[in-house]
Scaffold this active site. Structure first.
Site, PDB file in Angstrom:
ATOM      1  CG  ASP A 258      -0.267  -0.219   2.541  1.00 20.81           C
ATOM      2  OD1 ASP A 258       0.980  -0.063   2.602  1.00 20.81           O
ATOM      3  OD2 ASP A 258      -0.955  -0.521   3.527  1.00 20.81           O
TER       4      ASP A 258
ATOM      5  CG  HIS B  15      -6.624  -1.602   8.945  1.00 26.02           C
ATOM      6  ND1 HIS B  15      -6.677  -0.264   9.231  1.00 26.02           N
ATOM      7  CD2 HIS B  15      -5.348  -1.964   9.233  1.00 26.02           C
ATOM      8  CE1 HIS B  15      -5.499   0.134   9.661  1.00 26.02           C
ATOM      9  NE2 HIS B  15      -4.673  -0.880   9.672  1.00 26.02           N
TER      10      HIS B  15
ATOM     11  CG  ASN C 247      -9.797  -0.757  11.950  1.00 24.74           C
ATOM     12  OD1 ASN C 247      -8.867  -1.437  11.505  1.00 24.74           O
ATOM     13  ND2 ASN C 247     -10.250   0.310  11.322  1.00 24.74           N
TER      14      ASN C 247
ATOM     15  CD  GLU D  98      -9.343   1.436   7.717  1.00 24.49           C
ATOM     16  OE1 GLU D  98      -9.405   0.578   8.612  1.00 24.49           O
ATOM     17  OE2 GLU D  98      -8.615   2.440   7.815  1.00 24.49           O
TER      18      GLU D  98
HETATM   19  P1  PGA Z   1       1.395  -1.211  12.813  1.00 20.80           P
HETATM   20  O1  PGA Z   1       0.135  -1.057  11.863  1.00 20.80           O
HETATM   21  O2  PGA Z   1       2.260  -2.263  12.191  1.00 20.80           O
HETATM   22  O3  PGA Z   1       2.066   0.131  12.798  1.00 20.80           O
HETATM   23  O4  PGA Z   1       0.871  -1.626  14.151  1.00 20.80           O
HETATM   24  C1  PGA Z   1      -0.505  -2.171  11.405  1.00 20.80           C
HETATM   25  C2  PGA Z   1      -1.577  -1.728  10.465  1.00 20.80           C
HETATM   26  O5  PGA Z   1      -2.294  -0.764  10.802  1.00 20.80           O
HETATM   27  O6  PGA Z   1      -1.709  -2.317   9.392  1.00 20.80           O
END
Ligand code: PGA
Length: 242
Positions: free
Chosen positions: A67, A136, A134, A141
């Site tokens: 992404d 995702h 959450n 999302e």
């Molecule tokens: P993080 O984020 O690795 O910074 O915890 C994970 C994500 O939101 O995909």
């Protein structure tokens, strides 16, 4: 699904690294897809060390990303910047191909088509993912349909706040949208590995494993993948079975 529980973040990172190392050793021309953020930092440190100290030969590999934020390609939050600061600027050998989504592309539809073409030419041997609080994966999302293909997602408030905190940004400068592989491109990887660390991910990890697959917890869909590996540390797993 294969599940690996580790003592802590460092061990989780090492398990993740070993999967990437095995991929390169078994197929030097493999395609490795990375995620960025807090989760993969430790893994990438092991990876850099293996390339620089143990001669892991990545010269034939293709590397790309899951992404990218919509914003400034060189912004301190961009995936492009993260990949350079953590990986490409540190390894003595560069991979054969490095592909990026252009955060600042003026024509976003064209940018999606361009990256989709790259993805179709370069099937991923392994896709690493982090887990949002959450549920995702990438920027898929809760509520995103399971047949999605690469698109621009509007980030949920919890995602915006996590980005703000991770990069020390003001709310105004924090990006609100992301280009992301959809479920289709994520599930197309031969192996999908999800890494989860820390107590703040415990509740969502419990949902992922203990509730039926549903798009309120996007990562639950990974349970349908034939070669899905879940690695979590003790802190993330402390609510399981309770
Ligand atoms: P993080 O984020 O690795 O910074 O915890 C994970 C994500 O939101 O995909």
């Amino acid at each position: 699904m294969k599940i690996i529980e580790t003592k802590n973040y460092k061990e989780m990172s090492y398990e993740l690294f070993k999967l990437y190392e095995e991929c390169v050793i078994s197929n030097p021309s493999c395609c490795l897809s990375f995620t960025t953020g807090g989760t993969p930092e430790g893994m990438v440190e092991f990876f850099v060390d293996a390339v620089n100290q143990k001669c892991l030969d990545i010269s034939k590999c293709t590397m790309l990303n899951l992404d990218e934020y919509v914003g400034n390609r060189n912004g301190k939050y961009s995936v492009y910047t993260w990949m350079h600061e953590h990986l490409y600027n540190k390894v003595k050998i560069q991979p054969k191909n490095k592909f990026y989504i252009d955060a600042g592309a003026l024509n976003q539809e064209k940018e999606i088509l361009r990256y989709k073409k790259i993805l179709s030419k370069h099937p991923r041997d392994i896709q690493m993912l982090g887990l949002g609080t959450n549920g995702h994966i990438g920027a898929n999302e809760p509520g995103s349909p399971f047949d999605s293909t690469m698109f621009i997602a509007n980030s949920f408030e919890s995602t915006i706040l996590a980005t703000k905190e991770l990069f020390g940004l003001s709310y105004e400068e924090t990006p609100r949208q992301m280009y992301t592989m959809g479920y289709t491109e994520i599930m197309a990887a031969k192996c999908v590995v999800l890494a989860v660390s820390g107590r703040k991910k415990a509740l969502v990890l419990k949902k992922l494993l203990e509730e039926p697959i549903n798009n309120n917890c996007p990562a639950s869909y990974l349970r349908n993948h034939a070669n899905f590996i879940l690695i979590y540390d003790k802190a993330a797993g402390y609510l399981l079975g309770k």
